[in-house]
Design an enzyme around this catalytic site. Structure first.
Site, PDB file in Angstrom:
ATOM      1  CD  GLN A 117      -2.783  -1.216   2.457  1.00  0.00           C
ATOM      2  OE1 GLN A 117      -2.801  -0.285   3.255  1.00  0.00           O
ATOM      3  NE2 GLN A 117      -3.450  -2.332   2.653  1.00  0.00           N
ATOM      4  CG  HIS A 190      -3.043  -0.353   7.816  1.00  0.00           C
ATOM      5  ND1 HIS A 190      -3.645  -0.920   8.909  1.00  0.00           N
ATOM      6  CD2 HIS A 190      -3.682  -0.880   6.741  1.00  0.00           C
ATOM      7  CE1 HIS A 190      -4.586  -1.762   8.507  1.00  0.00           C
ATOM      8  NE2 HIS A 190      -4.622  -1.749   7.181  1.00  0.00           N
ATOM      9  CD  GLU A 285     -14.695   0.431   6.430  1.00  0.00           C
ATOM     10  OE1 GLU A 285     -13.719   0.669   7.151  1.00  0.00           O
ATOM     11  OE2 GLU A 285     -14.642  -0.250   5.402  1.00  0.00           O
ATOM     12  CE1 TYR A 307      -9.756  -7.751   6.479  1.00  0.00           C
ATOM     13  CE2 TYR A 307      -8.441  -7.144   8.387  1.00  0.00           C
ATOM     14  CZ  TYR A 307      -9.153  -6.784   7.269  1.00  0.00           C
ATOM     15  OH  TYR A 307      -9.276  -5.457   6.941  1.00  0.00           O
TER      16      TYR A 307
END
Length: 416
Positions: A117, A190, A285, A307
């Site tokens: 990311q 992140h 969220e 997860y």
């Protein structure tokens, strides 16, 4: 509603030589053949509650664009996560050279596909740009092995830099990194990161928890925090943990307990700092108002699940000393990009908050009543792709960037 065919632009192929751009080396000032101004209408007659919309692709062929900003003369800067910065001047696109060394993988898959990311992230033009010429941006910064937490030989952290644009727009000048996250860590995820200028001489930006959670509640580690600095670097006086017991807390931290803020926006009337935060698996969220010293709970307070096991994360959804969110989305959005609309082109949108969604591939229009959501409308669902950024342009229109290998910048306007 009609959706017209998108123009086809070949993917920007990053050869090993082209990767040198991320080290501030060659290829400065080249007109980029694949990233191009298109100005192609892709949707018309899009019905929303307050207006009928037309959507136009302004620029296409960008590999995973991340942020857009406008110079006072309405030229645009667009960052691409693989480490490229583009200057759009009329119909001409120039790749800007002399960036700092940026950690990025050649294979820039989106997060759901397991990709790194990191890369070149947010870009914001200083509010007094006409007098000082500063452009601020965030990126994933590689560090020496002695700056890395753990036994890894190589780590990265979120960094904030500023620079000026050369007269011909071909490269950055006066480049200086004014903050680099330490300790760096190995997970390539992140990083945050958005930038805002509160108008008090400070600059604020977000750092994610770097995918290892615990730094978000550790005030000796900047991970999972919103940082406030002087515009030229250094902790801003008045930050909440300066000289706080036990004396080793990070003076640059403004608020903490964040997971991965990829949207920050200042309320146009109150000046409050609004933020969106990615939840873990199964939603969670959050939209909230960050304040000096506020703890937003992650990972002890959470609205999502693990997860791998689907177990709830943390001790619950509330805890003493944790500031509750304004709103929690129970479905997965992967929110990125946040802006208050203040333009004149959409009178019915005045004061509304707009949230981009990556995973959900849509745009949220949020009507606020103080610090509560009074109404929400979903726009452009599954029409443009993964929405990474949403901004109001100097023309009073709304713009979104799509996080795709062939991503683009799109303009949303009322239908004539």
């Amino acid at each position: 509603m009609q959706f017209h065919g998108f123009s086809s632009h070949p993917r920007f192929t990053r050869t090993p030589l082209a990767l040198a751009v991320t080290g501030g080396m060659a290829f400065a000032g080249l007109t980029h053949a694949d990233v191009q101004v298109t100005n192609e209408e892709v949707a018309s007659g899009v019905e929303s509650e307050e207006a009928t919309l037309t959507v136009t692709q302004v620029v296409g062929g960008i590999e995973h664009p991340w942020a857009v900003a406008w110079l006072p003369d309405e030229r645009m800067l667009i960052t691409a996560r693989p480490g490229s910065l583009y200057l759009v001047d009329g119909d001409e696109v120039t790749e800007v050279g002399n960036l700092p060394k940026i950690d990025t993988d050649e294979d820039q898959k989106p997060a759901p596909e397991g990709g790194n990311q990191g890369g070149l992230l947010d870009v914001v033009v200083h509010p007094d740009y006409e007098n000082n010429g500063w452009i601020y941006f965030t990126y994933s910064s590689p560090g020496d092995d002695d700056s890395v937490m753990g036994d890894d030989e190589y780590g990265t952290g979120t960094a904030l830099a500023r620079a000026r644009l050369s007269d011909d727009g071909s490269e950055l000048t006066d480049l200086e990194t004014i903050y680099a996250q330490v300790p760096r860590t190995a997970p390539g995820r992140h990083y945050g990161s958005r930038i805002v200028f509160p108008g008090d001489g400070s600059v604020m930006f977000s750092i994610g928890d770097r995918g290892i959670r615990y730094p978000s509640q550790d005030l000796t580690d900047p991970g999972g925090s919103i940082i406030r600095l002087h515009e030229d670097g250094g902790a801003f006086e008045g930050n909440p943990f300066i000289e706080a017991e036990p004396g080793n807390l990070r003076p640059e931290i403004f608020s903490y307990g964040h997971r991965n803020n990829q949207g920050l926006a200042l309320h146009p009337e109150t000046g409050e700092l609004w933020a969106i935060d990615h939840g873990p698996s199964g939603g969670g969220e959050q939209l909230y108002v960050a304040e000096a010293g506020s703890n937003h709970g992650w990972p002890q307070v959470s609205f999502g699940r693990e997860y791998d096991t689907d177990e709830f994360i943390g001790i619950g959804e509330v805890a003493p000393g944790v500031k509750p969110p304004v709103h929690v989305w129970e479905d997965t959005l992967a929110p990125s990009g946040l802006t208050f609309y203040t333009g004149d082109e959409f009178p019915g949108w005045q004061g509304n908050l707009f949230v981009g969604a990556l995973y959900a591939e849509r745009l949220h229009r949020v009507v606020l009543d103080g610090e509560a959501i009074a109404h929400e409308e979903i726009l452009l669902e599954n029409e443009l792709g993964r929405i990474r950024d949403v901004r109001q342009g100097p023309d009073g229109l709304l713009y979104v960037l799509t996080d795709e290998s062939d991503g683009g910048l799109y303009r949303i306007e009322p239908e004539a």
